[in-house]
Motif scaffolding. Structure first.
Motif, PDB file in Angstrom:
ATOM      1  N   HIS B  89     -18.946   7.406  -2.028  1.00 59.23           N
ATOM      2  CA  HIS B  89     -19.123   5.992  -1.707  1.00 59.23           C
ATOM      3  C   HIS B  89     -19.602   5.219  -2.935  1.00 59.23           C
ATOM      4  CE1 HIS B  89     -20.616   2.298  -0.040  1.00 59.23           C
ATOM      5  NE2 HIS B  89     -21.826   2.587  -0.463  1.00 59.23           N
ATOM      6  N   ALA B  92     -16.709   4.774  -5.267  1.00 54.41           N
ATOM      7  CA  ALA B  92     -15.758   3.793  -4.743  1.00 54.41           C
ATOM      8  C   ALA B  92     -16.316   2.386  -4.863  1.00 54.41           C
ATOM      9  CB  ALA B  92     -15.441   4.117  -3.281  1.00 54.41           C
ATOM     10  N   ARG B  93     -17.590   2.242  -4.527  1.00 53.67           N
ATOM     11  CA  ARG B  93     -18.197   0.925  -4.528  1.00 53.67           C
ATOM     12  C   ARG B  93     -18.273   0.347  -5.938  1.00 53.67           C
ATOM     13  NH1 ARG B  93     -22.815  -1.725  -1.504  1.00 53.67           N
ATOM     14  NH2 ARG B  93     -23.945  -2.776  -3.148  1.00 53.67           N
ATOM     15  N   TYR B  96     -14.879  -0.547  -7.083  1.00 54.33           N
ATOM     16  CA  TYR B  96     -14.391  -1.760  -6.439  1.00 54.33           C
ATOM     17  C   TYR B  96     -15.029  -2.991  -7.045  1.00 54.33           C
ATOM     18  CZ  TYR B  96     -13.019  -4.957  -2.818  1.00 54.33           C
ATOM     19  OH  TYR B  96     -12.476  -5.998  -2.153  1.00 54.33           O
ATOM     20  N   ARG B  97     -16.328  -2.942  -7.258  1.00 51.25           N
ATOM     21  CA  ARG B  97     -17.036  -4.150  -7.696  1.00 51.25           C
ATOM     22  C   ARG B  97     -16.839  -4.451  -9.157  1.00 51.25           C
ATOM     23  NH1 ARG B  97     -21.607  -6.079  -3.916  1.00 51.25           N
ATOM     24  NH2 ARG B  97     -20.764  -5.206  -2.028  1.00 51.25           N
ATOM     25  N   PHE B 107      -3.401  -5.070   0.864  1.00 53.48           N
ATOM     26  CA  PHE B 107      -4.249  -6.176   1.289  1.00 53.48           C
ATOM     27  C   PHE B 107      -5.684  -5.707   1.198  1.00 53.48           C
ATOM     28  CE2 PHE B 107      -3.279  -3.874   5.159  1.00 53.48           C
ATOM     29  CZ  PHE B 107      -4.531  -3.693   5.686  1.00 53.48           C
ATOM     30  N   ASP B 108      -6.588  -6.643   1.320  1.00 55.37           N
ATOM     31  CA  ASP B 108      -7.967  -6.313   1.027  1.00 55.37           C
ATOM     32  C   ASP B 108      -8.879  -7.155   1.900  1.00 55.37           C
ATOM     33  OD1 ASP B 108     -10.368  -5.711   0.011  1.00 55.37           O
ATOM     34  OD2 ASP B 108      -9.825  -6.019  -2.083  1.00 55.37           O
ATOM     35  N   ASP B 109      -9.414  -6.560   2.956  1.00 56.36           N
ATOM     36  CA  ASP B 109     -10.280  -7.305   3.866  1.00 56.36           C
ATOM     37  C   ASP B 109     -11.637  -7.584   3.261  1.00 56.36           C
ATOM     38  OD1 ASP B 109      -8.415  -7.386   5.822  1.00 56.36           O
ATOM     39  OD2 ASP B 109      -9.060  -5.535   6.773  1.00 56.36           O
ATOM     40  N   LEU B 110     -12.070  -6.717   2.387  1.00 53.97           N
ATOM     41  CA  LEU B 110     -13.424  -6.848   1.858  1.00 53.97           C
ATOM     42  C   LEU B 110     -13.528  -8.002   0.885  1.00 53.97           C
ATOM     43  CD1 LEU B 110     -16.261  -5.836   1.525  1.00 53.97           C
ATOM     44  CD2 LEU B 110     -15.446  -4.095  -0.019  1.00 53.97           C
ATOM     45  N   GLN B 113     -14.578 -11.360   2.238  1.00 55.77           N
ATOM     46  CA  GLN B 113     -15.963 -11.421   2.689  1.00 55.77           C
ATOM     47  C   GLN B 113     -16.928 -11.423   1.520  1.00 55.77           C
ATOM     48  OE1 GLN B 113     -17.156  -9.288   5.983  1.00 55.77           O
ATOM     49  NE2 GLN B 113     -15.260  -9.594   7.086  1.00 55.77           N
ATOM     50  N   LEU B 114     -16.571 -10.723   0.472  1.00 51.11           N
ATOM     51  CA  LEU B 114     -17.424 -10.763  -0.710  1.00 51.11           C
ATOM     52  C   LEU B 114     -17.408 -12.162  -1.304  1.00 51.11           C
ATOM     53  CD1 LEU B 114     -16.913  -7.521  -2.766  1.00 51.11           C
ATOM     54  CD2 LEU B 114     -18.810  -8.179  -1.346  1.00 51.11           C
ATOM     55  N   GLU B 117     -19.858 -14.632   0.196  1.00 47.19           N
ATOM     56  CA  GLU B 117     -21.283 -14.504  -0.029  1.00 47.19           C
ATOM     57  C   GLU B 117     -21.695 -15.269  -1.267  1.00 47.19           C
ATOM     58  OE1 GLU B 117     -22.912 -10.593  -0.074  1.00 47.19           O
ATOM     59  OE2 GLU B 117     -21.877 -10.115   1.783  1.00 47.19           O
ATOM     60  N   LYS B 137     -10.417 -13.371   8.294  1.00 49.59           N
ATOM     61  CA  LYS B 137     -10.600 -12.099   8.992  1.00 49.59           C
ATOM     62  C   LYS B 137     -11.676 -12.209  10.060  1.00 49.59           C
ATOM     63  CE  LYS B 137     -10.427  -7.898   9.728  1.00 49.59           C
ATOM     64  NZ  LYS B 137      -9.393  -7.646  10.660  1.00 49.59           N
ATOM     65  N   ASP B 138     -11.331 -11.927  11.337  1.00 48.52           N
ATOM     66  CA  ASP B 138     -12.434 -11.760  12.268  1.00 48.52           C
ATOM     67  C   ASP B 138     -12.185 -10.641  13.248  1.00 48.52           C
ATOM     68  OD1 ASP B 138     -10.475 -12.918  13.613  1.00 48.52           O
ATOM     69  OD2 ASP B 138     -11.619 -14.621  14.374  1.00 48.52           O
ATOM     70  N   GLY B 139     -11.237  -9.799  13.027  1.00 46.73           N
ATOM     71  CA  GLY B 139     -11.055  -8.696  13.946  1.00 46.73           C
ATOM     72  C   GLY B 139      -9.744  -8.017  13.693  1.00 46.73           C
TER      73      GLY B 139
END
Lengths: 201, 149
Positions: B89, B92-93, B96-97, B107-110, B113-114, B117, B137-139
């Motif tokens: 993790h 990966a994190r 990613y960052r 595609f990229d859901d994260l 959301q990032l 913020e 994105k909400d579901g």
């Protein structure tokens, strides 16, 4: 002064508190037992002296490095743990085979990062689910958002809608089994709901 | 110590499991070399490895056949399965960052959301035009239609 958790409701279950004010320490008995078990296993021989030493070391450790006296919400359900273990074993086998196949098939993988809303809310359950998911075919966990209880996983072969659906289902199944193995009653009620309905609200 | 048939059978099965586990670890390592980028590689680095180490340790337990050794091996498996995800993790994190994985993603859901913020400055520009058409994105209901291939 020694207080047992059975007498005072503000203590976590199965713990002992002693001392006053700044010197107050809370001993989490399951933690002590667990540390003693690790101690005995690491020594590799079982003897009473070993066990007593293990308990002493565990108590000293807990006193020297006190954890906040919080109820983590960890409950052990033996039947649920067994089911979780069997499921994880099976899933590890499947995922090992699948990833191996993906490695040796020569086409470009279109990977993606998928957001999966979880149903449980306690931090321990979220963590346990993330750890479990990491070991199974749902994908590699990239990020876990605690506020919204959303898990972000990296999925190989994301251009197949069926694969995405499978990944979601797999994560939800893992979550449900994890919470049924370790969760408190409210958490279990939460994960029994259909994930899609919960999400619609 | 003269070997009984059961002991021999356990030895054989144990040896087979150790071999199988080692082979699976080898396949995972090959995947580590073959796959294109960090996040895909983390799949190859974690999943076959976890299965491999499990099989190797079960094989070792079958050859040792004492209760306390089995306990120690169970402890090893437990910590292995618990710490492996943490390491993968973190890799990966951070991958990613620090960017560099977006171009390869379908595609990229994260990412959205990032971006929402305010206290999390993004260090890299967003290079992915594929997701412009997607709804916020909400579901999982909004069904990700793979755009552009």
């Amino acid at each position: 002064m020694i207080t047992w958790s059975a007498r005072s409701p503000e203590l976590p279950p199965y713990s002992v508190a002693f001392g006053h004010g700044r010197h107050r320490r809370v001993l989490d008995l399951p933690l002590v037992v667990w540390l003693a078990v690790i101690w005995v296993l690491l020594w590799g021989t079982f003897s009473w002296a070993n066990l007593v030493n293990g308990v002493v070391v565990a108590v000293l450790l807990c006193l020297a490095f006190p954890l906040p006296p919080a109820d983590l919400g960890l409950r052990l359900h033996p039947w649920g743990i067994l089911k979780l273990l069997l499921y994880l074993l099976w899933d590890m086998w499947i995922s090992g085979v699948r990833v191996t196949k993906q490695i040796f098939v020569d086409y470009p993988h279109r990977a993606a990062v998928l957001a999966i809303p979880l149903r449980c809310r306690s931090e321990l359950m979220l963590t346990a689910t993330a750890v479990a998911v990491s070991n199974v075919p749902g994908g590699s966990v990239i990020e876990l958002r605690r506020a919204t209880a959303t898990l972000f996983v990296h999925v190989l072969d994301a251009d197949d809608p069926k694969a995405l659906e499978t990944a979601r289902r797999s994560v939800w199944r893992t979550e449900e089994l994890t919470v049924r193995a370790f969760g408190s009653r409210e958490e279990i009620a939460r994960v029994s709901a259909d994930p899609r309905q919960e999400d619609a609200t | 110590m003269n070997p009984t048939p059961w002991a021999q059978a356990a030895d054989t099965v144990g040896a087979f499991l150790v071999f199988l586990g080692a082979a699976i670890c080898l396949l995972g390592s090959i995947g580590l070399v073959k796959l294109p980028e960090v996040l895909s590689r983390s799949h190859a680095a974690t999943k076959p490895q976890a299965l491999g180490i499990l099989l190797v340790l079960v094989g070792v337990a079958l050859r040792l056949r004492t209760g306390i050794d089995a306990g120690t091996l169970a402890l090893i498996i437990f910590f292995q399965l618990l710490t492996g995800p943490v390491a993968s993790h973190l890799v990966a994190r951070s991958a990613y960052r620090t960017g560099g994985v977006h171009a390869d993603l379908l595609f990229d859901d994260l990412d959205e959301q990032l971006s929402e913020e305010p206290d999390m400055p993004r260090s890299h520009p967003r290079p992915d035009p594929d997701r412009e058409d997607a709804a916020p994105k909400d579901g999982p209901e909004d069904g990700h239609t793979p755009g552009g291939g």
